[in-house]
Design a protein around this motif. Structure first.
Motif, PDB file in Angstrom:
ATOM      1  N   VAL A 193       3.317   5.692  -1.738  1.00 37.00           N
ATOM      2  CA  VAL A 193       2.338   6.254  -2.670  1.00 37.00           C
ATOM      3  C   VAL A 193       1.519   7.359  -2.026  1.00 37.00           C
ATOM      4  N   ALA A 194       1.429   7.353  -0.677  1.00 37.14           N
ATOM      5  CA  ALA A 194       0.613   8.348   0.011  1.00 37.14           C
ATOM      6  C   ALA A 194       1.387   9.624   0.325  1.00 37.14           C
ATOM      7  N   LEU A 195       2.696   9.524   0.544  1.00 40.68           N
ATOM      8  CA  LEU A 195       3.473  10.684   1.006  1.00 40.68           C
ATOM      9  C   LEU A 195       3.404  11.905   0.086  1.00 40.68           C
ATOM     10  N   PRO A 196       3.286  11.750  -1.244  1.00 40.35           N
ATOM     11  CA  PRO A 196       3.130  12.961  -2.069  1.00 40.35           C
ATOM     12  C   PRO A 196       1.916  13.803  -1.703  1.00 40.35           C
ATOM     13  N   SER A 197       0.945  13.211  -1.008  1.00 38.29           N
ATOM     14  CA  SER A 197      -0.237  13.960  -0.578  1.00 38.29           C
ATOM     15  C   SER A 197      -0.078  14.536   0.823  1.00 38.29           C
ATOM     16  N   ALA A 198       1.105  14.426   1.417  1.00 39.46           N
ATOM     17  CA  ALA A 198       1.325  14.914   2.778  1.00 39.46           C
ATOM     18  C   ALA A 198       1.244  16.437   2.830  1.00 39.46           C
ATOM     19  N   ASP A 199       0.819  16.948   3.973  1.00 48.18           N
ATOM     20  CA  ASP A 199       0.682  18.391   4.182  1.00 48.18           C
ATOM     21  C   ASP A 199       1.238  18.716   5.565  1.00 48.18           C
ATOM     22  N   THR A 200       2.254  19.565   5.612  1.00 52.23           N
ATOM     23  CA  THR A 200       2.866  19.902   6.900  1.00 52.23           C
ATOM     24  C   THR A 200       1.892  20.625   7.827  1.00 52.23           C
ATOM     25  N   ALA A 201       0.841  21.208   7.277  1.00 52.43           N
ATOM     26  CA  ALA A 201      -0.149  21.887   8.119  1.00 52.43           C
ATOM     27  C   ALA A 201      -0.860  20.908   9.043  1.00 52.43           C
ATOM     28  N   ALA A 217     -10.164   2.224   8.636  1.00 49.65           N
ATOM     29  CA  ALA A 217      -9.159   1.447   7.924  1.00 49.65           C
ATOM     30  C   ALA A 217      -8.078   2.397   7.417  1.00 49.65           C
ATOM     31  N   PRO A 218      -7.213   2.911   8.299  1.00 48.07           N
ATOM     32  CA  PRO A 218      -6.249   3.937   7.898  1.00 48.07           C
ATOM     33  C   PRO A 218      -5.291   3.491   6.807  1.00 48.07           C
ATOM     34  N   LEU A 219      -4.906   2.219   6.810  1.00 44.99           N
ATOM     35  CA  LEU A 219      -4.023   1.727   5.765  1.00 44.99           C
ATOM     36  C   LEU A 219      -4.713   1.805   4.408  1.00 44.99           C
ATOM     37  N   GLY A 220      -6.014   1.481   4.379  1.00 47.42           N
ATOM     38  CA  GLY A 220      -6.776   1.596   3.142  1.00 47.42           C
ATOM     39  C   GLY A 220      -6.893   3.026   2.674  1.00 47.42           C
ATOM     40  N   GLU A 221      -7.058   3.963   3.626  1.00 47.89           N
ATOM     41  CA  GLU A 221      -7.160   5.367   3.259  1.00 47.89           C
ATOM     42  C   GLU A 221      -5.837   5.887   2.707  1.00 47.89           C
ATOM     43  N   LEU A 222      -4.715   5.416   3.243  1.00 46.31           N
ATOM     44  CA  LEU A 222      -3.415   5.817   2.709  1.00 46.31           C
ATOM     45  C   LEU A 222      -3.259   5.356   1.268  1.00 46.31           C
ATOM     46  N   MET A 223      -3.594   4.103   1.016  1.00 49.06           N
ATOM     47  CA  MET A 223      -3.472   3.583  -0.345  1.00 49.06           C
ATOM     48  C   MET A 223      -4.429   4.293  -1.295  1.00 49.06           C
ATOM     49  N   ALA A 224      -5.632   4.573  -0.822  1.00 52.61           N
ATOM     50  CA  ALA A 224      -6.606   5.269  -1.661  1.00 52.61           C
ATOM     51  C   ALA A 224      -6.134   6.679  -2.001  1.00 52.61           C
ATOM     52  N   ALA A 225      -5.424   7.325  -1.048  1.00 52.37           N
ATOM     53  CA  ALA A 225      -4.928   8.678  -1.295  1.00 52.37           C
ATOM     54  C   ALA A 225      -3.919   8.705  -2.428  1.00 52.37           C
ATOM     55  N   GLY A 226      -3.158   7.637  -2.579  1.00 50.33           N
ATOM     56  CA  GLY A 226      -2.136   7.612  -3.615  1.00 50.33           C
ATOM     57  C   GLY A 226      -2.545   6.915  -4.890  1.00 50.33           C
ATOM     58  N   TYR A 274      -8.851  -2.511  -1.861  1.00 51.56           N
ATOM     59  CA  TYR A 274      -8.748  -3.969  -1.988  1.00 51.56           C
ATOM     60  C   TYR A 274      -7.324  -4.433  -1.697  1.00 51.56           C
ATOM     61  N   LEU A 275      -6.331  -3.633  -2.136  1.00 55.33           N
ATOM     62  CA  LEU A 275      -4.944  -3.956  -1.795  1.00 55.33           C
ATOM     63  C   LEU A 275      -4.734  -3.869  -0.286  1.00 55.33           C
ATOM     64  N   ALA A 276      -5.372  -2.861   0.321  1.00 49.21           N
ATOM     65  CA  ALA A 276      -5.250  -2.725   1.773  1.00 49.21           C
ATOM     66  C   ALA A 276      -5.866  -3.920   2.483  1.00 49.21           C
ATOM     67  N   ALA A 277      -6.977  -4.408   1.957  1.00 46.39           N
ATOM     68  CA  ALA A 277      -7.597  -5.601   2.552  1.00 46.39           C
ATOM     69  C   ALA A 277      -6.655  -6.792   2.461  1.00 46.39           C
ATOM     70  N   GLY A 278      -5.963  -6.910   1.329  1.00 43.11           N
ATOM     71  CA  GLY A 278      -4.985  -7.996   1.197  1.00 43.11           C
ATOM     72  C   GLY A 278      -3.853  -7.859   2.192  1.00 43.11           C
ATOM     73  N   ALA A 279      -3.370  -6.615   2.369  1.00 39.56           N
ATOM     74  CA  ALA A 279      -2.306  -6.385   3.346  1.00 39.56           C
ATOM     75  C   ALA A 279      -2.779  -6.701   4.753  1.00 39.56           C
ATOM     76  N   ALA A 280      -4.024  -6.318   5.066  1.00 36.12           N
ATOM     77  CA  ALA A 280      -4.565  -6.591   6.393  1.00 36.12           C
ATOM     78  C   ALA A 280      -4.655  -8.087   6.654  1.00 36.12           C
ATOM     79  N   LEU A 281      -5.030  -8.847   5.629  1.00 36.06           N
ATOM     80  CA  LEU A 281      -5.094 -10.297   5.794  1.00 36.06           C
ATOM     81  C   LEU A 281      -3.707 -10.884   6.041  1.00 36.06           C
ATOM     82  N   LEU A 282      -2.695 -10.354   5.346  1.00 37.67           N
ATOM     83  CA  LEU A 282      -1.333 -10.832   5.572  1.00 37.67           C
ATOM     84  C   LEU A 282      -0.863 -10.503   6.984  1.00 37.67           C
ATOM     85  N   LEU A 283      -1.150  -9.287   7.426  1.00 34.97           N
ATOM     86  CA  LEU A 283      -0.801  -8.909   8.787  1.00 34.97           C
ATOM     87  C   LEU A 283      -1.446  -9.842   9.802  1.00 34.97           C
ATOM     88  N   THR A 284      -2.728 -10.074   9.611  1.00 35.89           N
ATOM     89  CA  THR A 284      -3.472 -10.903  10.551  1.00 35.89           C
ATOM     90  C   THR A 284      -2.977 -12.339  10.534  1.00 35.89           C
TER      91      THR A 284
END
Length: 435
Positions: free
Chosen positions: A163-171, A250-259, A266-276
């Motif tokens: 979901v984040a990659l469409p916001s990628a910038d090669t610069a 919280a870079p994972l949260g920022e990626l999700m927020a970008a997309g 909140y989804l990132a928080a859930g993912a972080a809890l699963l990782l932990t």
């Protein structure tokens, strides 16, 4: 063959949880801050180095399945003292590491829901309780829970990247090495935490249905999954966040927020809890088995020995590990120093475990075998990791001294125990799971 043991998919899930863990939560941003886009080279370097390490421990686990893990390999190769040292280094590394991991997960919850340090600490404590209860129910339940958690975890990470990659910038990749090429080794030193874990499942190899077949399969699958996910997340953090990556707690949260928008945190928080949860679950299971094996072999008090055999639940060792983990959490919360000291102490201990384990592999694995060849390559990787760890190896020196002093004191008051390593991998009795 054990019909009730861990399967290759469950073993893969335990590996993914142990190694992928909390490194992907915060370290992509820290590495980007250190070396910029060139930090991707550091990630790639450690992915490559992890392959021979993983193959070495898989070969040892398949050939010598025992709850003692690296401690058993050290005993077979170098004797009782080496086994005690490596066992103590692993066993006493898990509590501070678990507390640090729990704090990382708690920080994501606090970032999404608010509450600051109080919510972070409370979430960390609840994670510890959940993992302790899961492991007290037995390794089979832990393996099934881990399989589900790993599947959800991989899904979250893939979604975050896509979901984040469409916001990628090669610069964002220019300049590629803004802090110079000598910043790449510095970034790699930070990332060592992300690749600790290949030795953790060696303590559970006796729990596999077919260790000789399933351990190598689980390891190979885990190396591929972990390598791809780490590189994908690290690439997305730089491509999407650019200079903002250095300040992202919280870079994972920022990626999700970008997309998906801000609520995706909140989804990132859930993912972080699963990782932990996945990280802590794998390490609690491995450490509990190790503590029981060390008690069985005389490197720790014999009271801990119950649960060392395959199929048994080492509840006494688990209780000690959980207690020390809560103590570690309480100390850093009370002192207000955060998780960083815990991370550094844990890394020093685990790199020492790697060094002894790989040295044992060079003596135990047959010449000309694929495992022996992997061990030769892994020794080069370990020497590099030791150089990166530096002064924090002093904690491992302190633990080594404690282990040797304990052995000396124990030998002065009782005879050396008879090793029962061979019996530890035998089929358990019908009622062993209830002990």
């Amino acid at each position: 063959m054990r019909n009730d043991g861990l399967t290759a998919p469950q073993g893969t899930a335990l590996y993914v949880g142990a190694v992928l863990g909390t490194g992907v939560i915060a370290l992509p941003a820290l590495a980007a801050e250190t070396a910029g886009p060139a930090s991707l080279l550091a990630w790639l370097l450690l992915v490559v180095l992890s392959a021979p390490l993983a193959a070495t421990f898989a070969a040892l686990g398949a050939r010598h399945p025992d709850s003692g893990g690296v401690s058993t390999y050290a005993r077979l190769a170098f004797g009782e003292r080496a086994a005690a040292v490596v066992g103590w280094c692993f066993y006493l590394a898990v509590p501070p590491g678990a507390a640090a991991a729990a704090l990382f997960g708690g920080a994501y919850v606090a970032a999404a829901a608010g509450g600051g340090a109080v919510v972070t600490a409370a979430t960390a404590a609840l994670l510890m309780v959940a993992v302790t209860v899961t492991n007290a129910a037995g390794v089979r339940l832990a393996g099934k829970v881990q399989l589900a958690a790993a599947a959800l975890l991989v899904t979250f990470l893939v979604v975050a990247v896509l979901v984040a990659l469409p916001s990628a910038d090669t610069a964002h990749f220019r300049p590629f090495a803004p802090h110079g090429w000598d910043a790449v080794p510095a970034a790699a030193a930070l990332l060592v935490w992300s690749f600790v874990g290949w030795e953790a499942i060696t303590h559970l190899t006796g729990e596999f249905r077919r260790p000789a077949r399933d351990v190598p399969r689980a390891t190979t699958a885990a190396v591929l999954i972990i390598g791809v996910l780490y590189l994908a997340v690290a690439f997305a953090v730089i491509a999407v966040l650019g200079p903002r990556a250095a300040d992202a707690e919280a870079p994972l949260g920022e990626l999700m927020a970008a997309g998906l928008g801000g609520d995706a945190r909140y989804l990132a928080a859930g993912a972080a809890l699963l990782l932990t949860f996945g990280t802590m679950n794998a390490y609690y299971a491995g450490a509990a088995k190790l503590g029981a094996a060390l008690g069985r072999d005389g490197a720790l008090p014999g009271w801990l020995a119950r649960g060392s055999r395959a199929g048994e639940v080492p509840r006494r060792s688990l209780a000690v590990n959980a207690g020390l983990s809560f103590l570690s959490l309480g100390v850093v919360v009370a002192a207000g120093v955060g998780a960083k000291p815990l991370v550094l102490l844990t890394t020093g201990s685990f790199v020492t475990v790697y060094a002894v384990g790989v040295a044992a592999a060079l003596r135990l694995l047959p010449r000309g075998s694929a495992g022996r060849a992997a061990a030769v390559l892994a020794m080069g990787a370990v020497l590099l990791l030791l150089a990166m760890t530096g002064i924090y190896l002093l904690w491992a020196v302190v633990i080594t001294g404690g282990a040797l002093l304990y052995l000396r004191a124990r030998q002065g008051r009782e005879p050396s125990p008879i090793s029962v390593v061979a019996s530890s991998s035998s089929t358990p009795s019908r009622d062993s799971e209830s002990r």
